[in-house]
Design an enzyme around this catalytic site. Sequence first.
Site, PDB file in Angstrom:
ATOM      1  N   GLY A   1       0.849  -1.192   0.000  1.00 50.36           N
ATOM      2  CA  GLY A   1       0.000   0.000   0.000  1.00 50.36           C
ATOM      3  C   GLY A   1       0.883   1.239   0.000  1.00 50.36           C
ATOM      4  O   GLY A   1       2.058   1.193  -0.402  1.00 50.36           O
ATOM      5  N   SER A   2       0.327   2.329   0.475  1.00 51.64           N
ATOM      6  CA  SER A   2       1.061   3.595   0.400  1.00 51.64           C
ATOM      7  C   SER A   2       2.160   3.666   1.460  1.00 51.64           C
ATOM      8  O   SER A   2       2.102   2.984   2.487  1.00 51.64           O
ATOM      9  CB  SER A   2       0.081   4.755   0.602  1.00 51.64           C
TER      10      SER A   2
ATOM     11  N   THR B   1       0.840   4.721   4.971  1.00 54.63           N
ATOM     12  CA  THR B   1       0.232   3.652   5.771  1.00 54.63           C
ATOM     13  C   THR B   1       1.301   2.629   6.182  1.00 54.63           C
ATOM     14  O   THR B   1       1.243   2.091   7.292  1.00 54.63           O
ATOM     15  CB  THR B   1      -0.907   2.964   4.989  1.00 54.63           C
ATOM     16  N   GLY B   2       2.264   2.383   5.307  1.00 52.49           N
ATOM     17  CA  GLY B   2       3.349   1.460   5.643  1.00 52.49           C
ATOM     18  C   GLY B   2       4.077   1.879   6.920  1.00 52.49           C
ATOM     19  O   GLY B   2       4.427   1.051   7.763  1.00 52.49           O
TER      20      GLY B   2
ATOM     21  N   GLU C   1       5.736  -3.365   0.938  1.00 53.86           N
ATOM     22  CA  GLU C   1       5.849  -2.983  -0.477  1.00 53.86           C
ATOM     23  C   GLU C   1       5.058  -1.699  -0.637  1.00 53.86           C
ATOM     24  O   GLU C   1       3.828  -1.722  -0.598  1.00 53.86           O
ATOM     25  CB  GLU C   1       5.278  -4.087  -1.379  1.00 53.86           C
TER      26      GLU C   1
ATOM     27  N   CYS D   1       2.024   0.136  -8.680  1.00 57.22           N
ATOM     28  CA  CYS D   1       3.151   0.661  -7.900  1.00 57.22           C
ATOM     29  C   CYS D   1       4.373   0.855  -8.781  1.00 57.22           C
ATOM     30  O   CYS D   1       5.033   1.878  -8.745  1.00 57.22           O
ATOM     31  CB  CYS D   1       3.474  -0.265  -6.739  1.00 57.22           C
TER      32      CYS D   1
ATOM     33  N   GLU E   1       3.740  10.771  -6.246  1.00 57.77           N
ATOM     34  CA  GLU E   1       3.231   9.613  -6.990  1.00 57.77           C
ATOM     35  C   GLU E   1       1.809   9.931  -7.463  1.00 57.77           C
ATOM     36  O   GLU E   1       0.910  10.091  -6.642  1.00 57.77           O
ATOM     37  CB  GLU E   1       3.216   8.396  -6.050  1.00 57.77           C
TER      38      GLU E   1
HETATM   39  P1  NAD Z   1      -3.386   2.542   1.354  1.00 62.43           P
HETATM   40  O1  NAD Z   1      -2.098   2.619   2.078  1.00 62.43           O
HETATM   41  O2  NAD Z   1      -4.325   3.672   1.455  1.00 62.43           O
HETATM   42  O3  NAD Z   1      -4.216   1.261   1.806  1.00 62.43           O
HETATM   43  C1  NAD Z   1      -3.679  -0.040   1.726  1.00 62.43           C
HETATM   44  C2  NAD Z   1      -4.339  -0.928   2.751  1.00 62.43           C
HETATM   45  O4  NAD Z   1      -3.985  -0.487   4.064  1.00 62.43           O
HETATM   46  C3  NAD Z   1      -5.866  -0.965   2.717  1.00 62.43           C
HETATM   47  O5  NAD Z   1      -6.282  -2.312   2.904  1.00 62.43           O
HETATM   48  C4  NAD Z   1      -6.249  -0.115   3.918  1.00 62.43           C
HETATM   49  O6  NAD Z   1      -7.514  -0.450   4.471  1.00 62.43           O
HETATM   50  C5  NAD Z   1      -5.144  -0.454   4.895  1.00 62.43           C
HETATM   51  N1  NAD Z   1      -4.914   0.547   5.951  1.00 62.43           N
HETATM   52  C6  NAD Z   1      -5.239   1.858   5.965  1.00 62.43           C
HETATM   53  N2  NAD Z   1      -4.822   2.446   7.102  1.00 62.43           N
HETATM   54  C7  NAD Z   1      -4.216   1.496   7.840  1.00 62.43           C
HETATM   55  C8  NAD Z   1      -3.532   1.471   9.095  1.00 62.43           C
HETATM   56  N3  NAD Z   1      -3.416   2.580   9.835  1.00 62.43           N
HETATM   57  N4  NAD Z   1      -2.964   0.319   9.502  1.00 62.43           N
HETATM   58  C9  NAD Z   1      -3.041  -0.794   8.752  1.00 62.43           C
HETATM   59  N5  NAD Z   1      -3.687  -0.845   7.557  1.00 62.43           N
HETATM   60  C10 NAD Z   1      -4.258   0.278   7.108  1.00 62.43           C
HETATM   61  O7  NAD Z   1      -2.980   2.239  -0.170  1.00 62.43           O
HETATM   62  P2  NAD Z   1      -3.922   2.138  -1.442  1.00 62.43           P
HETATM   63  O8  NAD Z   1      -4.401   3.526  -1.779  1.00 62.43           O
HETATM   64  O9  NAD Z   1      -4.907   1.048  -1.260  1.00 62.43           O
HETATM   65  O10 NAD Z   1      -2.895   1.660  -2.568  1.00 62.43           O
HETATM   66  C11 NAD Z   1      -2.147   2.549  -3.344  1.00 62.43           C
HETATM   67  C12 NAD Z   1      -0.727   2.612  -2.858  1.00 62.43           C
HETATM   68  O11 NAD Z   1      -0.177   1.295  -2.784  1.00 62.43           O
HETATM   69  C13 NAD Z   1       0.189   3.356  -3.805  1.00 62.43           C
HETATM   70  O12 NAD Z   1       1.056   4.190  -3.069  1.00 62.43           O
HETATM   71  C14 NAD Z   1       0.993   2.262  -4.484  1.00 62.43           C
HETATM   72  O13 NAD Z   1       2.243   2.661  -4.986  1.00 62.43           O
HETATM   73  C15 NAD Z   1       1.110   1.257  -3.395  1.00 62.43           C
HETATM   74  N6  NAD Z   1       1.374  -0.081  -3.926  1.00 62.43           N
HETATM   75  C16 NAD Z   1       2.630  -0.604  -3.790  1.00 62.43           C
HETATM   76  C17 NAD Z   1       2.947  -1.842  -4.336  1.00 62.43           C
HETATM   77  C18 NAD Z   1       4.338  -2.423  -4.217  1.00 62.43           C
HETATM   78  O14 NAD Z   1       4.500  -3.616  -4.462  1.00 62.43           O
HETATM   79  N7  NAD Z   1       5.329  -1.657  -3.844  1.00 62.43           N
HETATM   80  C19 NAD Z   1       1.967  -2.555  -5.029  1.00 62.43           C
HETATM   81  C20 NAD Z   1       0.687  -1.995  -5.148  1.00 62.43           C
HETATM   82  C21 NAD Z   1       0.405  -0.751  -4.582  1.00 62.43           C
END
Ligand code: NAD
Length: 470
Positions: free
Chosen positions: A222-223, A226-227, A244, A278, A374
């Site tokens: 994810g982002s 959030t990571g 990731e 991503c 991004e």
């Molecule tokens: P996001 O971070 O908003 O959400 C991802 C997940 O995290 C969702 O399931 C969400 O419910 C959960 N989440 C939200 N807040 C949280 C918290 N405080 N603790 C734990 N979990 C929580 O990301 P998104 O908008 O769904 O995805 C887009 C992002 O993901 C982009 O930045 C993209 O680059 C990245 N991404 C990276 C890869 C990679 O392999 N590097 C692959 C796909 C997407």
Amino acid sequence: MEPKFDMTIGGNRTATEHYSPIRNPSTGHVVGHAAIGATRHLDSAIAAARDAFNTWRLSSDLTRREACRAIAKVCLDNAGELAELLTLEQGKPLKGLGSEFELAGCAAWANATADLSLAAKVLQNNESGRIEMHRVPIGVVGSITPWNWPLMIAIWHLVPAIRTGNTVVIKPSPFTPLSTLRLVQLINEVLPAGVVNVISGGDELGAALSRHPSVGKMVFTGSTATGRKVMESAAASLKLLTLELGGNDAGIVLPDADPKAIAERLFWGAFVNSGQTCGALKRLYVHDSIYSAVCDALVDVAKSVRMGDGMDTTNVLGPIQNERQFKRVVELVDEARASGAAILTGGHPVGRGYFYPVTLVADIEEGTRLVDEEQFGPVLPIIRYSDVDDAIRRANGTEYGLDASVWGRDRIAAEEVAQKLEAGTVWINKHAEIAPHIPMGGIKSSGIGVEFGEEGLAAYTTIKIINAAV
Ligand code: NAD
């Protein structure tokens, strides 16, 4: 009434009092209703996974291989249903690099992971004793996935986890939970109860999963923002982590590149899944001597590509998945235009739904958010440079370090540039090509650890030494 999608906990379909409607981003119509799980569901999913771990950790290598193959078969046997559901909730087209491609990828990754293994190593075997190093499972793995490639990323998380003897609790994105809820139901028809569990709900459920003391490892895609939160929550119980995260991949087109020959690959490197990938190309640096020719060639490709409702099989690009992301893309392009950048094609929302056309933006540079951040949408800024070392410095001038690419005819020159780029993967004359045997992961703020290959598999294990006296 559209169907309800329940969670699967300990092998049982688990209903709740509350469901949230999931809408098709192409039409706004409700596709289905996803269960909204509460903390008690999270607790019972983790308890079920913990229970199943007691047996699954002792399962044979063959049993685990067969489980991965069974998951691959589930993906193939149900590809029609799952691909359609994915298109309806995510928006991506059925065809092209869309849902059918994603399902084929799920099966390919599951089968390839079945074939990987982490054999025990004998570190010493002599008159002082025999010392062996084994790779053993961690326990319960918590998985959190995003909305862009929901099924593929679910498979990337759960298959290596169970291949190595762990059990899983997965929480999909609240934007695209339906296909994962259905996939895990189907997986539970072929795997022992509790080995793979799914809970759905809002972001707070993800936070609770990453904080839970009985989870041994978190795998999060994810982002970056959030990571960081996942890493913080995981710290209390010192969980292992694979993160990731976001990227702002740069491509550098060298002066000897052939614009027409590379245009199609550049285009799909940037616009796969309407840029919501991503590892998509997100900033393109082009040498002054061929700048106009590359821009023209990309505009030609853009004009030949059909975007629209993913259920229409003539479309190869779909909408932006959700309103939040749509508004962000509109804002970034509007800001770029206001700052004097040239919009070569696209640049305004079209029709209903969250459709934003393929947009190529020229005469733009750093200091504009479209370049610095991004964008995660169907927009590519094309930046002019005249000195290769300067382009490398600018490409590296970001907090991200996911991937990059170099484009040119002289392979040695391209490799020299590749060596200087700060990224987990650098492609030459292509972008965003991944495979299950090649480790993938970002550096800097793009992540921690890798997925895929033996290195990715090892991340789901800890080392155990058996040190025997003679
Ligand atoms: P996001 O971070 O908003 O959400 C991802 C997940 O995290 C969702 O399931 C969400 O419910 C959960 N989440 C939200 N807040 C949280 C918290 N405080 N603790 C734990 N979990 C929580 O990301 P998104 O908008 O769904 O995805 C887009 C992002 O993901 C982009 O930045 C993209 O680059 C990245 N991404 C990276 C890869 C990679 O392999 N590097 C692959 C796909 C997407």
